[in-house]
Design an enzyme around this catalytic site. Structure first.
Site, PDB file in Angstrom:
ATOM      1  N   ASN A 147      29.481  66.776 -14.239  1.00  0.00           N
ATOM      2  CA  ASN A 147      29.959  65.975 -13.109  1.00  0.00           C
ATOM      3  C   ASN A 147      31.376  65.457 -13.323  1.00  0.00           C
ATOM      4  O   ASN A 147      31.797  64.510 -12.663  1.00  0.00           O
ATOM      5  CB  ASN A 147      28.976  64.820 -12.804  1.00  0.00           C
ATOM      6  CG  ASN A 147      28.723  63.941 -14.013  1.00  0.00           C
ATOM      7  OD1 ASN A 147      29.451  64.013 -14.998  1.00  0.00           O
ATOM      8  ND2 ASN A 147      27.694  63.122 -13.957  1.00  0.00           N
ATOM      9  N   HIS A 333      26.869  52.960  -9.144  1.00  0.00           N
ATOM     10  CA  HIS A 333      27.255  54.082 -10.011  1.00  0.00           C
ATOM     11  C   HIS A 333      26.828  55.412  -9.363  1.00  0.00           C
ATOM     12  O   HIS A 333      25.703  55.870  -9.564  1.00  0.00           O
ATOM     13  CB  HIS A 333      26.592  53.893 -11.377  1.00  0.00           C
ATOM     14  CG  HIS A 333      27.159  54.779 -12.440  1.00  0.00           C
ATOM     15  ND1 HIS A 333      26.913  54.579 -13.772  1.00  0.00           N
ATOM     16  CD2 HIS A 333      27.957  55.863 -12.384  1.00  0.00           C
ATOM     17  CE1 HIS A 333      27.527  55.498 -14.484  1.00  0.00           C
ATOM     18  NE2 HIS A 333      28.165  56.306 -13.660  1.00  0.00           N
TER      19      HIS A 333
END
Ligand code: NDP
Length: 386
Positions: A147, A333
């Site tokens: 990611n 997050h």
């Protein structure tokens, strides 16, 4: 047979999705630099579906149960009597995501007598006490690169959002207003600004590459210098330390792991050396900055904006001061947990498990701790002894 304990975030408040906004994901089989995307034997999930929440189970249940293993999935990870604590003592493998971290403290690692493998379904294994993992012979692995680009995109997005005052202007629309001056009195162009990254690893370099076309002046600091060809291509100015770099920058982005060298780096002292009205974007880890120093700097005007998606602890309490401080662009997050990223880290988690159960080595680039020492990617980017 192994017991795999998997801690994932809760399903959406209105239930696990039955349909999605898009029908497919772009096919990505290599990352910049050539590393291959995860290569499990097969997967039992549909890329683009929600995999990181409890009902998504990272697509692991059929694979594990068909092989005779036990999979326990929970979101209940903190506080006295949590499901995580009650299931941990006989778990062989723990999996969690940095977005909803199962904090593997020294006490928990000591209590987990069978624990052999801790997998981060994502990047950043600071929620695992690496010293304790080393002492107890626990292997720690993460899905390197899965990611990094997702986060780099978030950094670019929030940098522009802060500098151009996007979120307050959007709020004016939601509230039915049209006062242009309210929107533009804090709005600037990024063009010509000096932008610096603390760390130019996978995310930091991707941020630099993505910002270069905005005609900004780019700076970086890192423990290892980038190749000269990259510095020249992007017109980078290297600085020996964050302290040496930040006084030159209008925007500073933090892209280093949290480890003893970086913990608390941005306190009152360092922030005071930044240009008045600088922006700070931190998608790395919350504890790299001092929570209260950031709030003070925003209220006092030393910082013009702060954005990112990392908090401590996670989930952040309802009264966390970053929720209500001025001029921020915080999200929960999320930057590394887009549906695109989930497909990669679910596949990477499966690849790590396939290797582990077959007795094959885990890719070196996924290893953080192995054989009682920092290993692989971890030996390059982390330090211990904090
Ligand atoms: P990389 O390992 O590719 O890059 C990390 C870089 O940080 C390396 O270049 C490393 O230097 C550098 N570094 C380490 N210590 C220091 C230091 N003291 N000063 C300056 N530079 C330092 O990792 P990624 O770029 O993929 O990820 C970076 C971090 O971002 C992760 O560790 C994680 O905490 C966070 N992250 C956040 C996500 C989110 O969803 N918000 C998702 C993914 C990651 P070198 O290797 O040269 O020694």
């Amino acid at each position: 047979m192994a017991k795999v304990l998997c801690v994932l975030y809760d399903d959406p408040t209105d239930g696990y999705p039955t349909s999605y906004a898009r029908d497919d994901l772009p096919a990505i089989d290599h990352y910049p630099g050539g590393q291959t995307a995860p290569t499990p034997g097969t997967v039992d999930f549909t890329p683009g579906h929600l995999l990181g929440s409890v009902s998504g189970e990272l697509g692991l249940r059929r694979f594990l149960e068909d092989a005779g293993h036990t999979l326990v999935v929970t979101s209940d990870k903190d506080g006295d009597g949590s499901v995580f604590d009650s299931e941990l003592p006989d778990a062989d493998v723990v999996i969690s995501q940095p977005f909803w971290p199962a904090y593997l403290t020294p006490d928990r690692i000591a209590a987990a007598k069978n624990l052999k493998l801790a997998i981060t379904a994502g990047i950043g294994s600071d929620h695992v006490d690496l010293d304790a993992a080393i002492a107890h012979g626990v292997t720690v692995a993460e899905v390197t690169y899965c990611n990094s680009i997702s986060v780099a995109e978030h950094v670019v997005m929030t940098t522009l959002a802060l500098v151009r005052n996007y979120l307050p202007s959007h709020r004016v629309v939601l509230d039915g207003g049209w006062n242009i001056a309210d929107c533009v009195a804090r709005s600037y162009d990024l063009e010509g600004m000096h932008v610096g990254t603390v760390a130019a690893g996978r995310i930091g370099l991707a941020v630099l590459r993505r910002l270069a076309p905005f005609d900004v002046r780019l700076h970086y600091t890192d423990r290892h210098r980038l190749p000269v060809a990259v510095e020249e291509e992007l017109g980078l100015t290297f600085h020996e330390s964050a302290a040496a770099m930040v006084p030159h920058c209008d925007v500073v982005t933090v892209n280093a792991p949290l480890h003893p060298e970086t913990e608390g780096l941005f306190g009152d002292e360092l922030i005071a050396t930044m240009k008045r009205g600088a922006y700070l974007v931190n998608t790395a880890r919350a504890r790299i900055v001092d929570r209260d120093a950031v709030e003070r700097a925003l209220r006092g005007g030393q910082l013009a904006g702060y954005a990112g998606d990392v908090w401590f602890p996670q989930p952040a309490p309802a009264d966390h001061p970053w929720r209500t401080m001025p001029h921020h662009g915080m999200t929960p997050h999320i930057s590394g947990s887009s549906l695109s990223a989930q497909a990669r880290y679910a596949a990477g988690t499966r690849e790590i498990l396939e290797s582990w159960f077959a007795g094959r080595p885990i890719r070196d680039e996924y290893l953080i701790v192995d054989g009682g020492a920092l290993a692989g990617a971890g030996a390059h980017s982390y330090s211990v002894g904090g």
